[in-house]
Design a protein around this motif. Structure first.
Motif, PDB file in Angstrom:
ATOM      1  N   LEU A  31       4.166  -1.952   0.938  1.00 16.72           N
ATOM      2  CA  LEU A  31       5.083  -1.366   1.916  1.00 16.72           C
ATOM      3  C   LEU A  31       5.615  -0.022   1.408  1.00 16.72           C
ATOM      4  O   LEU A  31       5.659   0.976   2.138  1.00 16.72           O
ATOM      5  CB  LEU A  31       6.241  -2.321   2.182  1.00 16.72           C
ATOM      6  CG  LEU A  31       7.378  -1.801   3.079  1.00 16.72           C
ATOM      7  CD1 LEU A  31       6.926  -1.751   4.531  1.00 16.72           C
ATOM      8  CD2 LEU A  31       8.614  -2.685   2.950  1.00 16.72           C
ATOM      9  N   PHE A  32       6.003  -0.004   0.130  1.00 15.16           N
ATOM     10  CA  PHE A  32       6.453   1.254  -0.474  1.00 15.16           C
ATOM     11  C   PHE A  32       5.348   2.306  -0.422  1.00 15.16           C
ATOM     12  O   PHE A  32       5.600   3.471  -0.118  1.00 15.16           O
ATOM     13  CB  PHE A  32       6.884   1.018  -1.925  1.00 15.16           C
ATOM     14  CG  PHE A  32       6.726   2.234  -2.796  1.00 15.16           C
ATOM     15  CD1 PHE A  32       7.581   3.323  -2.645  1.00 15.16           C
ATOM     16  CD2 PHE A  32       5.707   2.309  -3.742  1.00 15.16           C
ATOM     17  CE1 PHE A  32       7.421   4.465  -3.436  1.00 15.16           C
ATOM     18  CE2 PHE A  32       5.542   3.436  -4.522  1.00 15.16           C
ATOM     19  CZ  PHE A  32       6.404   4.524  -4.367  1.00 15.16           C
ATOM     20  N   PHE A  33       4.123   1.893  -0.705  1.00 14.07           N
ATOM     21  CA  PHE A  33       2.985   2.810  -0.692  1.00 14.07           C
ATOM     22  C   PHE A  33       2.826   3.443   0.694  1.00 14.07           C
ATOM     23  O   PHE A  33       2.650   4.657   0.828  1.00 14.07           O
ATOM     24  CB  PHE A  33       1.729   2.031  -1.103  1.00 14.07           C
ATOM     25  CG  PHE A  33       0.446   2.786  -0.972  1.00 14.07           C
ATOM     26  CD1 PHE A  33       0.346   4.117  -1.331  1.00 14.07           C
ATOM     27  CD2 PHE A  33      -0.699   2.156  -0.487  1.00 14.07           C
ATOM     28  CE1 PHE A  33      -0.850   4.812  -1.212  1.00 14.07           C
ATOM     29  CE2 PHE A  33      -1.890   2.827  -0.371  1.00 14.07           C
ATOM     30  CZ  PHE A  33      -1.969   4.166  -0.730  1.00 14.07           C
ATOM     31  N   GLY A  34       2.908   2.629   1.743  1.00 13.34           N
ATOM     32  CA  GLY A  34       2.796   3.155   3.099  1.00 13.34           C
ATOM     33  C   GLY A  34       3.943   4.077   3.448  1.00 13.34           C
ATOM     34  O   GLY A  34       3.741   5.151   4.039  1.00 13.34           O
ATOM     35  N   THR A 166      -0.927  -4.807   6.512  1.00 12.85           N
ATOM     36  CA  THR A 166      -0.090  -4.741   7.704  1.00 12.85           C
ATOM     37  C   THR A 166       1.277  -4.185   7.312  1.00 12.85           C
ATOM     38  O   THR A 166       1.851  -3.332   8.003  1.00 12.85           O
ATOM     39  CB  THR A 166       0.063  -6.136   8.337  1.00 12.85           C
ATOM     40  OG1 THR A 166      -1.216  -6.627   8.730  1.00 12.85           O
ATOM     41  CG2 THR A 166       0.980  -6.074   9.556  1.00 12.85           C
ATOM     42  N   LEU A 167       1.785  -4.643   6.183  1.00 14.94           N
ATOM     43  CA  LEU A 167       3.058  -4.130   5.672  1.00 14.94           C
ATOM     44  C   LEU A 167       2.929  -2.675   5.236  1.00 14.94           C
ATOM     45  O   LEU A 167       3.894  -1.909   5.308  1.00 14.94           O
ATOM     46  CB  LEU A 167       3.542  -4.998   4.506  1.00 14.94           C
ATOM     47  CG  LEU A 167       3.939  -6.434   4.884  1.00 14.94           C
ATOM     48  CD1 LEU A 167       4.251  -7.254   3.637  1.00 14.94           C
ATOM     49  CD2 LEU A 167       5.140  -6.421   5.813  1.00 14.94           C
ATOM     50  N   ASN A 168       1.744  -2.291   4.782  1.00 11.90           N
ATOM     51  CA  ASN A 168       1.506  -0.890   4.420  1.00 11.90           C
ATOM     52  C   ASN A 168       1.761   0.031   5.611  1.00 11.90           C
ATOM     53  O   ASN A 168       2.472   1.040   5.512  1.00 11.90           O
ATOM     54  CB  ASN A 168       0.069  -0.735   3.908  1.00 11.90           C
ATOM     55  CG  ASN A 168      -0.322   0.701   3.668  1.00 11.90           C
ATOM     56  OD1 ASN A 168      -0.959   1.337   4.515  1.00 11.90           O
ATOM     57  ND2 ASN A 168       0.033   1.235   2.518  1.00 11.90           N
ATOM     58  N   ILE A 169       1.203  -0.316   6.756  1.00  8.76           N
ATOM     59  CA  ILE A 169       1.400   0.500   7.956  1.00  8.76           C
ATOM     60  C   ILE A 169       2.820   0.338   8.485  1.00  8.76           C
ATOM     61  O   ILE A 169       3.380   1.267   9.077  1.00  8.76           O
ATOM     62  CB  ILE A 169       0.364   0.148   9.037  1.00  8.76           C
ATOM     63  CG1 ILE A 169      -1.060   0.237   8.442  1.00  8.76           C
ATOM     64  CG2 ILE A 169       0.475   1.100  10.222  1.00  8.76           C
ATOM     65  CD1 ILE A 169      -1.373   1.584   7.791  1.00  8.76           C
TER      66      ILE A 169
END
Length: 543
Positions: A31-34, A166-169
């Protein structure tokens, strides 16, 4: 740290609940990466940021005018140099000291980078801060997918990683709408417009840094360093040990131990230099695997996602959207993009990695060619003064952008990150995953710098190039990338044991090795060594 401590997550949860908890931690890192990727789009539009960094000026109508395009692109792209350096560091630390320690290191490093970024006073400061932040992100990108793949079961490994992306986006969506919300402060002139979104990521990183120590270490890494009792405890908590689950953890542990013993024969050849050129890896063919994961990430970028990001404003301009409406259209597209990743959650383990890439490349190619064609028709209509026709063609092009991002989210977004985490031997798995991040960093960094100039030179023709790249990727995947779905991590060494790079030879050789090992447990390594693999491969050639 002993994995059997009573305060650790593995002592409190087991089986599905423990897997969900692990997926939440891995998802937080992704999530942080996205968020980090999506953040700079809004930062670059901030009036105060443009002035503070000396990138240009604001004209009489309040529109930003960038006069130092190379500097702006350099500030963005130096992040990818950081991720390249960070992934190499993360892979090395991860294989030597463990996955959890490396996650903590990456989070701490990224916190430092984010702090430096949100307090930057000039472009030199910002460049250095972006580099530091990229290193932290690279460390996390190298280790988190490897850790998640080693914890999950082989039958649902793809689903496990797909949920994380999904959390990335979702991180991209958070960044976009947060920046949209603060863009109205002081008519867009407030420093909060860019400093607050940068600082906001520290919340994710602090949470990651504080709680990661309570999560279980990879049982495969524990076996690698001889901590078999702890590895068995973690596996029993993950797989269960009652009723129908009895014996599963012990069987998996035996398979892992067999692989550890097998790979000790080549463990001295583990430097990045040895891996890149496959020196001393014998039948493990590590050099071939490195090339596969690097080029898969490069192909991902050249399927067009970077081009859509860069060319999007032009497409919406052709459609006649106002600046505010274009922002809403882009924001809704990101939400649409996020939900499309859920398709991958349900299909990736059912149809496999190869079919996912094939149908994705086909759909993306069609969408790319149509976006380019509709853009050209819209530009021609604009040049002839037909505003209505230009708007219609622009809307058609925008709809194809939605289609492209939907297909990309359902296919090519996840597989290039999952494949490197699956196919490498245990003793270099974190380093192997790092090579995938190297490919991603090279592709993203170079495209970020070059795309503005390419777009200005050939305009919508760039989209045709991306469409052609999608078509080219189909035979490359068919010929060179063996299927990793529904195979244990311990089976991957035999999947790549063939001296031939072609998929059909790899599958034939793999089937032969399995046939020679009937009666073994869940993987095929038990009782075999490198010399035996070589003998079986020779037998296959004679057949």
């Amino acid at each position: 740290m002993d994995q059997r401590k009573s305060w650790m997550v593995a002592s409190k949860l087991e089986k599905r609940k423990l897997l969900i908890a692990v997926n939440c931690l891995a998802g937080l890192a992704i999530l942080f990466f996205g968020y980090d990727q999506g953040m700079m789009g809004g930062v670059n539009e901030s009036n105060d940021y443009i002035r503070e960094m000396g990138l240009g000026y604001i004209d009489a109508e309040g529109n930003p005018v960038i006069t130092r395009t190379l500097l702006q692109g350099g500030i963005v792209s130096v992040y990818y140099l950081g991720t390249l350096l960070g992934c190499l560091l993360g892979g090395s630390v991860g294989d030597r000291y463990g996955r959890i320690i490396t996650i903590g290191l990456g989070a701490a490093w990224a916190i430092l980078g984010a702090t430096l970024q949100c307090s930057a006073q000039n472009h030199a400061w910002m460049i250095c801060a972006r580099l530091v932040n990229g290193v932290g992100t690279g460390i996390l990108n190298a280790i988190v997918p490897a850790w998640a793949s080693e914890i999950s079961e082989h039958t649902s490994r793809g689903q496990f990683i797909a949920i994380e992306f999904t959390l990335n986006i979702f991180g991209v969506v958070i960044a976009y709408w947060l920046e949209y919300a603060v863009s109205f402060m002081d008519n867009g002139w407030s420093p909060v417009r860019w400093r607050f979104p940068i600082a906001f990521q520290i919340i994710f990183l602090l949470l990651l840094l504080l709680i990661c120590w309570a999560f279980p270490e990879s049982p495969r890494w524990l076996c690698k360093v001889g901590r078999n009792d702890e590895a068995l405890f973690v596996l029993e908590r993950l797989r269960g040990k009652q009723g129908t689950d009895a014996g599963k953890a012990e069987a998996e542990l035996n398979d892992i131990i067999s692989v550890v013993e097998l790979e000790k024969k080549t463990a001295k050849h583990t430097t990045y230099f040895h891996m890149l050129f496959g020196l001393g890896s014998e039948k493990l063919h590590i050099g071939r695997r490195v090339q596969l994961v690097m080029w898969l990430q490069i192909m991902q970028d050249w399927t067009g996602i970077a081009g859509i990001t860069m060319f999007g404003p032009t497409i919406f301009g052709i459609a006649g959207f106002t600046s505010t409406k274009a922002q809403w259209v882009s924001g809704l597209n990101n939400i649409f993009y996020m939900f499309s990743t859920l398709i991958c959650v349900y299909t990736l383990d059912r149809i496999g990695r190869r079919w996912t890439l094939w149908w994705g490349a086909t759909g993306q190619a069609i969408a790319m060619f149509l976006v380019g064609a509709f853009c050209r028709l819209g530009l021609n209509a604009t040049a002839s003064g037909d505003a209505h026709a230009a708007s219609q063609w622009g809307i058609a092009a925008a709809s194809m952008v939605y289609l492209y991002t939907f297909i990309f989210g359902a296919t090519w977004l996840t597989v290039p990150w999952l494949y490197p985490a699956e196919i490498f031997p245990l003793h270099v798995r974190a380093k192997g995953n790092a090579w995938g991040v190297v490919g991603w960093s090279i592709a993203n960094g170079s495209l970020t710098l070059a795309l503005p100039y390419i777009v200005s030179a050939i305009n919508e023709k760039l989209l045709y190039i991306f469409g052609a790249c999608n078509i080219i990727s189909i035979p490359l995947v068919w010929a060179l990338y063996p299927e990793s779905s529904q195979r244990t991590l311990e089976e991957m060494d035999f999947l790549f044991a063939s001296d031939s790079p072609w998929v059909w030879d790899a599958e034939r050789n793999f089937a032969l090795l399995k046939e020679k090992n009937t009666g073994m447990t869940t993987n095929i390594h038990a009782g075999f060594d490198v010399e035996k693999i070589q003998d079986l491969s020779t037998t296959h050639k004679e057949i």
